[in-house]
Design a protein around this motif. Sequence first.
Motif, PDB file in Angstrom:
ATOM      1  N   THR A 219       8.652  45.424   6.425  1.00  0.00           N
ATOM      2  CA  THR A 219       8.060  46.711   6.829  1.00  0.00           C
ATOM      3  C   THR A 219       7.092  47.252   5.772  1.00  0.00           C
ATOM      4  O   THR A 219       6.203  48.038   6.087  1.00  0.00           O
ATOM      5  CB  THR A 219       9.156  47.755   7.084  1.00  0.00           C
ATOM      6  N   ASN A 220       7.269  46.820   4.507  1.00  0.00           N
ATOM      7  CA  ASN A 220       6.390  47.299   3.440  1.00  0.00           C
ATOM      8  C   ASN A 220       5.092  46.499   3.339  1.00  0.00           C
ATOM      9  O   ASN A 220       4.016  47.067   3.106  1.00  0.00           O
ATOM     10  CB  ASN A 220       7.140  47.240   2.104  1.00  0.00           C
ATOM     11  N   ILE A 221       5.177  45.192   3.508  1.00  0.00           N
ATOM     12  CA  ILE A 221       4.020  44.316   3.289  1.00  0.00           C
ATOM     13  C   ILE A 221       3.161  44.163   4.549  1.00  0.00           C
ATOM     14  O   ILE A 221       1.931  44.161   4.481  1.00  0.00           O
ATOM     15  CB  ILE A 221       4.491  42.941   2.768  1.00  0.00           C
ATOM     16  N   ILE A 222       3.809  44.035   5.699  1.00  0.00           N
ATOM     17  CA  ILE A 222       3.048  43.864   6.953  1.00  0.00           C
ATOM     18  C   ILE A 222       2.696  45.245   7.497  1.00  0.00           C
ATOM     19  O   ILE A 222       3.583  46.029   7.843  1.00  0.00           O
ATOM     20  CB  ILE A 222       3.869  43.050   7.970  1.00  0.00           C
ATOM     21  N   LYS A 223       1.405  45.524   7.553  1.00  0.00           N
ATOM     22  CA  LYS A 223       0.944  46.866   7.924  1.00  0.00           C
ATOM     23  C   LYS A 223       0.831  47.067   9.435  1.00  0.00           C
ATOM     24  O   LYS A 223       0.853  48.211   9.902  1.00  0.00           O
ATOM     25  CB  LYS A 223      -0.419  47.144   7.279  1.00  0.00           C
ATOM     26  N   ASP A 224       0.701  45.992  10.173  1.00  0.00           N
ATOM     27  CA  ASP A 224       0.570  46.096  11.626  1.00  0.00           C
ATOM     28  C   ASP A 224       1.920  46.482  12.230  1.00  0.00           C
ATOM     29  O   ASP A 224       2.890  45.720  12.172  1.00  0.00           O
ATOM     30  CB  ASP A 224       0.094  44.757  12.195  1.00  0.00           C
ATOM     31  N   GLU A 225       1.985  47.683  12.806  1.00  0.00           N
ATOM     32  CA  GLU A 225       3.248  48.206  13.323  1.00  0.00           C
ATOM     33  C   GLU A 225       3.833  47.326  14.423  1.00  0.00           C
ATOM     34  O   GLU A 225       5.050  47.065  14.455  1.00  0.00           O
ATOM     35  CB  GLU A 225       3.013  49.619  13.849  1.00  0.00           C
ATOM     36  N   ALA A 226       2.983  46.859  15.329  1.00  0.00           N
ATOM     37  CA  ALA A 226       3.461  46.018  16.437  1.00  0.00           C
ATOM     38  C   ALA A 226       4.068  44.719  15.909  1.00  0.00           C
ATOM     39  O   ALA A 226       5.107  44.247  16.411  1.00  0.00           O
ATOM     40  CB  ALA A 226       2.314  45.727  17.404  1.00  0.00           C
ATOM     41  N   LYS A 227       3.462  44.135  14.862  1.00  0.00           N
ATOM     42  CA  LYS A 227       3.998  42.899  14.288  1.00  0.00           C
ATOM     43  C   LYS A 227       5.308  43.167  13.554  1.00  0.00           C
ATOM     44  O   LYS A 227       6.232  42.337  13.582  1.00  0.00           O
ATOM     45  CB  LYS A 227       2.980  42.281  13.328  1.00  0.00           C
ATOM     46  N   GLN A 228       5.382  44.304  12.880  1.00  0.00           N
ATOM     47  CA  GLN A 228       6.639  44.661  12.212  1.00  0.00           C
ATOM     48  C   GLN A 228       7.803  44.635  13.205  1.00  0.00           C
ATOM     49  O   GLN A 228       8.843  44.008  12.956  1.00  0.00           O
ATOM     50  CB  GLN A 228       6.548  46.068  11.610  1.00  0.00           C
ATOM     51  N   ILE A 229       7.600  45.332  14.326  1.00  0.00           N
ATOM     52  CA  ILE A 229       8.678  45.441  15.321  1.00  0.00           C
ATOM     53  C   ILE A 229       8.982  44.081  15.924  1.00  0.00           C
ATOM     54  O   ILE A 229      10.167  43.725  16.149  1.00  0.00           O
ATOM     55  CB  ILE A 229       8.277  46.461  16.409  1.00  0.00           C
ATOM     56  N   ALA A 230       7.940  43.273  16.169  1.00  0.00           N
ATOM     57  CA  ALA A 230       8.160  41.939  16.753  1.00  0.00           C
ATOM     58  C   ALA A 230       8.944  41.043  15.792  1.00  0.00           C
ATOM     59  O   ALA A 230       9.858  40.302  16.217  1.00  0.00           O
ATOM     60  CB  ALA A 230       6.808  41.311  17.093  1.00  0.00           C
ATOM     61  N   ILE A 231       8.618  41.093  14.500  1.00  0.00           N
ATOM     62  CA  ILE A 231       9.322  40.247  13.516  1.00  0.00           C
ATOM     63  C   ILE A 231      10.767  40.715  13.326  1.00  0.00           C
ATOM     64  O   ILE A 231      11.697  39.896  13.260  1.00  0.00           O
ATOM     65  CB  ILE A 231       8.558  40.244  12.177  1.00  0.00           C
ATOM     66  N   VAL A 232      10.967  42.022  13.264  1.00  0.00           N
ATOM     67  CA  VAL A 232      12.324  42.558  13.137  1.00  0.00           C
ATOM     68  C   VAL A 232      13.155  42.183  14.364  1.00  0.00           C
ATOM     69  O   VAL A 232      14.342  41.816  14.252  1.00  0.00           O
ATOM     70  CB  VAL A 232      12.281  44.090  12.940  1.00  0.00           C
ATOM     71  N   HIS A 233      12.535  42.294  15.546  1.00  0.00           N
ATOM     72  CA  HIS A 233      13.217  41.886  16.786  1.00  0.00           C
ATOM     73  C   HIS A 233      13.637  40.427  16.694  1.00  0.00           C
ATOM     74  O   HIS A 233      14.774  40.058  17.077  1.00  0.00           O
ATOM     75  CB  HIS A 233      12.264  42.099  17.974  1.00  0.00           C
ATOM     76  N   CYS A 234      12.734  39.585  16.200  1.00  0.00           N
ATOM     77  CA  CYS A 234      13.020  38.156  16.081  1.00  0.00           C
ATOM     78  C   CYS A 234      14.157  37.898  15.078  1.00  0.00           C
ATOM     79  O   CYS A 234      15.082  37.113  15.352  1.00  0.00           O
ATOM     80  CB  CYS A 234      11.748  37.426  15.655  1.00  0.00           C
ATOM     81  N   MET A 235      14.116  38.577  13.924  1.00  0.00           N
ATOM     82  CA  MET A 235      15.107  38.307  12.870  1.00  0.00           C
ATOM     83  C   MET A 235      16.487  38.819  13.237  1.00  0.00           C
ATOM     84  O   MET A 235      17.498  38.153  12.965  1.00  0.00           O
ATOM     85  CB  MET A 235      14.647  38.950  11.549  1.00  0.00           C
ATOM     86  N   ILE A 236      16.545  40.003  13.845  1.00  0.00           N
ATOM     87  CA  ILE A 236      17.851  40.609  14.062  1.00  0.00           C
ATOM     88  C   ILE A 236      18.639  39.892  15.153  1.00  0.00           C
ATOM     89  O   ILE A 236      19.867  40.055  15.259  1.00  0.00           O
ATOM     90  CB  ILE A 236      17.711  42.114  14.402  1.00  0.00           C
ATOM     91  N   ASP A 237      17.965  39.070  15.922  1.00  0.00           N
ATOM     92  CA  ASP A 237      18.662  38.299  16.961  1.00  0.00           C
ATOM     93  C   ASP A 237      19.623  37.290  16.340  1.00  0.00           C
ATOM     94  O   ASP A 237      20.725  37.060  16.859  1.00  0.00           O
ATOM     95  CB  ASP A 237      17.634  37.585  17.840  1.00  0.00           C
ATOM     96  N   ARG A 238      19.207  36.676  15.207  1.00  0.00           N
ATOM     97  CA  ARG A 238      20.058  35.702  14.498  1.00  0.00           C
ATOM     98  C   ARG A 238      19.893  35.940  13.000  1.00  0.00           C
ATOM     99  O   ARG A 238      19.227  35.191  12.301  1.00  0.00           O
ATOM    100  CB  ARG A 238      19.644  34.264  14.836  1.00  0.00           C
ATOM    101  N   ASN A 239      20.561  36.977  12.465  1.00  0.00           N
ATOM    102  CA  ASN A 239      20.289  37.409  11.100  1.00  0.00           C
ATOM    103  C   ASN A 239      21.355  36.982  10.096  1.00  0.00           C
ATOM    104  O   ASN A 239      21.468  37.543   9.000  1.00  0.00           O
ATOM    105  CB  ASN A 239      20.132  38.911  11.056  1.00  0.00           C
ATOM    106  N   GLU A 240      22.171  35.946  10.475  1.00  0.00           N
ATOM    107  CA  GLU A 240      23.234  35.517   9.567  1.00  0.00           C
ATOM    108  C   GLU A 240      22.671  34.815   8.332  1.00  0.00           C
ATOM    109  O   GLU A 240      23.284  34.828   7.261  1.00  0.00           O
ATOM    110  CB  GLU A 240      24.208  34.586  10.285  1.00  0.00           C
ATOM    111  N   GLN A 241      21.529  34.184   8.463  1.00  0.00           N
ATOM    112  CA  GLN A 241      20.854  33.542   7.330  1.00  0.00           C
ATOM    113  C   GLN A 241      19.479  34.212   7.160  1.00  0.00           C
ATOM    114  O   GLN A 241      18.469  33.723   7.678  1.00  0.00           O
ATOM    115  CB  GLN A 241      20.702  32.030   7.572  1.00  0.00           C
ATOM    116  N   PRO A 242      19.437  35.327   6.464  1.00  0.00           N
ATOM    117  CA  PRO A 242      18.237  36.172   6.411  1.00  0.00           C
ATOM    118  C   PRO A 242      16.967  35.463   5.948  1.00  0.00           C
ATOM    119  O   PRO A 242      15.896  35.644   6.536  1.00  0.00           O
ATOM    120  CB  PRO A 242      18.641  37.276   5.428  1.00  0.00           C
ATOM    121  N   MET A 243      17.032  34.647   4.893  1.00  0.00           N
ATOM    122  CA  MET A 243      15.824  34.011   4.374  1.00  0.00           C
ATOM    123  C   MET A 243      15.294  32.946   5.332  1.00  0.00           C
ATOM    124  O   MET A 243      14.075  32.836   5.551  1.00  0.00           O
ATOM    125  CB  MET A 243      16.108  33.392   3.005  1.00  0.00           C
ATOM    126  N   LEU A 244      16.210  32.189   5.919  1.00  0.00           N
ATOM    127  CA  LEU A 244      15.788  31.127   6.836  1.00  0.00           C
ATOM    128  C   LEU A 244      15.165  31.699   8.096  1.00  0.00           C
ATOM    129  O   LEU A 244      14.075  31.287   8.519  1.00  0.00           O
ATOM    130  CB  LEU A 244      17.004  30.257   7.175  1.00  0.00           C
TER     131      LEU A 244
END
Length: 325
Positions: A219-244
């Motif tokens: 959320t700090n580095i990616i300035k595009d709000e729509a991309k922020q939400i899309a990436i967070v949506h993608c990560m939180i679906d399977r967030n047991e291995q955060p870096m991967l």
Amino acid sequence: MDMGGGRLIRIMILVLVMVLVWKIWDYSALPVLEPPSFNAESEVAKGFSSSKLQKDQEQNSVLQAPVDEEHLLQEARKPIQKLEKERNNEDEKQDVKQKNDKIKKTQISKEKKFKKVNKTEKETKKNEDNQMKKGEKGREVAVKSTMRIEIYYEVLCPDSRHFIMKQLTPAYEKLKDILQVGLVPYGKAETQEKNGKITFDCQHGPRECEGNIVHACVTNIIKDEAKQIAIVHCMIDRNEQPMLVGKKCVEKHGENWGSISSCVSSDKGISILKHMGQMTHRLKPEVSFIPTITIDGSQEDQKHILQDFHKVLCKRYKGPRHPSC
């Protein structure tokens, strides 16, 4: 030349013709002299007669001299020709004047047309400027009526996962033109500082703290709000291995994972997450449930927000009714 000039010429011609006719008639009316007779009876009479005859002959020769009519006509025509020449000069001057007037009128017409075109262009530009100002004013109104949404969540919380995937993403896709979204991945974590070192105690363990830092860096580095939400949506679906999962989702949306990874493994990621904790702890009333959503700073109606976020946003929006509502 005007009508007065033509009448004067005709009068002068008539007068000259009358003079000519009068002269001819006057000469033809003179008496024809007989040649003198000689009388031998007297020398005196003879001398007298001879002298008289000589005088009569001289007078007769003068009276009977032929009249040069052509010369008279030429002399009569001279003033007429002079008048005609003057009239022609006047006509030429009049023609030149008319041409000059025509050129002047044409020039004036062109100048008026040019001024009219300039005036039209200025009016057009003025109208365009007014329209632009109105458009800018309209955009300012739109910005003022945009709703500010903040989502306080944590990455391994099932309720947070459900809200982001089932409520936030669909509502944002429909209403993103009137929303400003801030993501605050901290939840019910605690920040601890000891010997200058910052650590976090998260509700779902250390893995969640790591995931929170990944989300915070995104959320700090990616300035595009729509991309922020899309990436967070993608990560939180399977967030047991955060870096991967973070690398996979960031690159999927065309962003540089290297800058995110550097943020996570440095003090920058820790500092950002600390700031997220401060934002969360400043909420009034304090967080009692995660996720907590604020609309323009208000936590009102949390139950309905979690059930139908889109409907609540439509209801709370102060601007004109949105098409998706």
